[in-house]
Design an enzyme around this catalytic site. Structure first.
Site, mmCIF file in Angstrom:
data_model
loop_
_atom_site.group_PDB
_atom_site.id
_atom_site.type_symbol
_atom_site.label_atom_id
_atom_site.label_comp_id
_atom_site.label_asym_id
_atom_site.label_seq_id
_atom_site.Cartn_x
_atom_site.Cartn_y
_atom_site.Cartn_z
ATOM 1 N N TYR A 153 0.838 -1.217 0.000
ATOM 2 C CA TYR A 153 0.000 0.000 0.000
ATOM 3 C C TYR A 153 0.872 1.266 0.000
ATOM 4 O O TYR A 153 0.469 2.317 -0.497
ATOM 5 C CB TYR A 153 -0.944 -0.036 1.203
ATOM 6 N N LYS A 160 -3.255 8.055 3.401
ATOM 7 C CA LYS A 160 -4.409 7.776 4.276
ATOM 8 C C LYS A 160 -4.120 8.218 5.717
ATOM 9 O O LYS A 160 -5.020 8.683 6.419
ATOM 10 C CB LYS A 160 -4.771 6.290 4.236
HETATM 11 N N1 NAD Z 1 -11.363 -0.430 -2.605
HETATM 12 C C1 NAD Z 1 -10.801 -0.559 -1.421
HETATM 13 O O1 NAD Z 1 -10.256 -1.613 -1.069
HETATM 14 C C2 NAD Z 1 -10.851 0.596 -0.457
HETATM 15 C C3 NAD Z 1 -10.694 0.341 0.918
HETATM 16 C C4 NAD Z 1 -10.706 1.424 1.803
HETATM 17 C C5 NAD Z 1 -10.870 2.710 1.326
HETATM 18 N N2 NAD Z 1 -11.012 2.911 -0.027
HETATM 19 C C6 NAD Z 1 -11.163 4.292 -0.484
HETATM 20 O O2 NAD Z 1 -12.445 4.463 -1.017
HETATM 21 C C7 NAD Z 1 -12.423 5.594 -1.886
HETATM 22 C C8 NAD Z 1 -13.145 5.252 -3.170
HETATM 23 O O3 NAD Z 1 -12.430 4.283 -3.892
HETATM 24 P P1 NAD Z 1 -13.099 2.985 -4.521
HETATM 25 O O4 NAD Z 1 -12.414 1.819 -3.907
HETATM 26 O O5 NAD Z 1 -14.581 3.075 -4.512
HETATM 27 O O6 NAD Z 1 -12.531 3.020 -6.021
HETATM 28 P P2 NAD Z 1 -13.041 3.777 -7.341
HETATM 29 O O7 NAD Z 1 -11.912 3.611 -8.311
HETATM 30 O O8 NAD Z 1 -14.372 3.281 -7.745
HETATM 31 O O9 NAD Z 1 -13.153 5.288 -6.867
HETATM 32 C C9 NAD Z 1 -12.049 6.172 -6.815
HETATM 33 C C10 NAD Z 1 -12.575 7.497 -7.327
HETATM 34 O O10 NAD Z 1 -11.584 8.527 -7.238
HETATM 35 C C11 NAD Z 1 -11.853 9.402 -8.327
HETATM 36 N N3 NAD Z 1 -10.724 10.294 -8.600
HETATM 37 C C12 NAD Z 1 -9.448 9.981 -8.910
HETATM 38 N N4 NAD Z 1 -8.748 11.103 -9.171
HETATM 39 C C13 NAD Z 1 -9.609 12.152 -9.002
HETATM 40 C C14 NAD Z 1 -9.492 13.560 -9.126
HETATM 41 N N5 NAD Z 1 -8.336 14.143 -9.490
HETATM 42 N N6 NAD Z 1 -10.584 14.335 -8.876
HETATM 43 C C15 NAD Z 1 -11.757 13.781 -8.505
HETATM 44 N N7 NAD Z 1 -11.935 12.444 -8.390
HETATM 45 C C16 NAD Z 1 -10.863 11.644 -8.634
HETATM 46 C C17 NAD Z 1 -12.111 8.438 -9.486
HETATM 47 O O11 NAD Z 1 -12.750 9.088 -10.564
HETATM 48 C C18 NAD Z 1 -13.001 7.411 -8.804
HETATM 49 O O12 NAD Z 1 -14.358 7.761 -8.943
HETATM 50 C C19 NAD Z 1 -10.947 5.974 -2.055
HETATM 51 O O13 NAD Z 1 -10.626 7.018 -1.170
HETATM 52 C C20 NAD Z 1 -10.247 4.697 -1.618
HETATM 53 O O14 NAD Z 1 -8.928 4.929 -1.190
HETATM 54 C C21 NAD Z 1 -11.021 1.891 -0.902
#
Ligand code: NAD
Length: 254
Positions: A153, A160
């Protein structure tokens, strides 16, 4: 009556129907909220995905690295809603060099991009929405437990950790506006963001086994439900908090 009846929400981060934000928007509508989405990059794709929601919401453009987008956000959201009660930050990105075991060699420029999009933008989004939150409200962000150094990560973990700190400072400064700021620390979920992490498989293999409650890597609903709860009227005195939605892994020794 749903738990978000009458609430006006801005939901960022819908990219596919596997996005955590997609579940947030879907459940929020089912619970009575009016939702506006922001989309980044391929807006036509986000609009197509938005049509799969119970009530296809408007999609407005937001690149969190674009100051003009942020400066005009309140006006553009204001064309659809007369105020906001909740804002969801579901945004994360790190260049490939930031992930996958390259920690000691990642150049600052790439780290800066990761921090700008994944950490600083939490503050940018909250401040951009402030003019629409005159009656107070809730800001919720998506976190991945940053109290440990995880495999692969890497700099996203640092981003984070910054997000967790940022949430506490925002909670401090927005409390006087009646705005609560909290994070949901989700376990690993198979989204686009996760697929872009080289070695994400390591989380997939171990998490379901370690979690006392078990863990479904394809189910974004538990994380989304926590976001909804934090935006509802049922956490009126909670801010600066991190709610773990990870099957319990954070509580268990390795
Ligand atoms: N998937 C996992 O395992 C997980 C676990 C914990 C937390 N998260 C967090 O959840 C959140 C959403 O991610 P996800 O897993 O749903 O994946 P996802 O890829 O569906 O969503 C990530 C989003 O970030 C947006 N993004 C990227 N660059 C950007 C920018 N410059 N301006 C505006 N938007 C931008 C993308 O368009 C996308 O919609 C993130 O913060 C991620 O770190 C994810």
């Amino acid at each position: 009556m749903g738990i978000l009846e009458g609430k006006r929400l801005l939901v960022t981060g819908v990219l596919t129907d596997a996005s955590i934000a997609f579940s947030v928007a879907k459940l929020a509508q089912e619970e009575g909220a009016t939702v506006v989405l922001t989309g980044y990059g391929r807006l036509s794709l986000v609009e197509r995905i938005a049509k799969r929601l119970p009530e296809p919401p408007p999609v407005i453009e937001l690149d969190v690295q674009d100051t003009a987008h942020l400066d005009s956000l309140a006006d553009r959201v204001g064309e659809h809603l007369d105020g906001l009660d909740g804002v969801v930050h579901s945004i994360g990105f790190a260049p490939q060099s930031c992930l996958g075991g390259n920690f000691l060699n990642t150049p600052w420029e790439d780290v800066a991009t990761a921090l700008h999009i994944s950490t600083y933008s939490f503050k940018s989004l909250a401040v951009a929405c402030l003019p629409l939150m005159k009656e107070g409200g809730a800001v919720v962000g998506l976190d991945f437990d940053a109290t440990k150094a995880w495999p692969v990560y890497d700099w996203m973990g640092v981003a984070k950790a910054g997000l967790e700190s940022c949430a506490r400072y925002l909670a401090r400064d927005l409390g006087k506006h009646g705005i609560r700021v909290n994070l949901v620390a989700a376990g690993p979920l198979r989204t686009m963001a996760a697929k872009s992490i080289p070695g994400f498989q390591e989380f997939e293999d171990s998490w379901p086994e370690k979690a006392p409650l078990g863990w479904d890597l394809a189910d974004t609903v538990p994380a989304a439900k926590a976001c909804l709860a934090l935006m509802s009227d049922w956490f009126p005195a909670t801010t600066g908090e991190i709610v773990h939605v990870d099957g319990g892994v954070h509580a268990i020794g390795a």
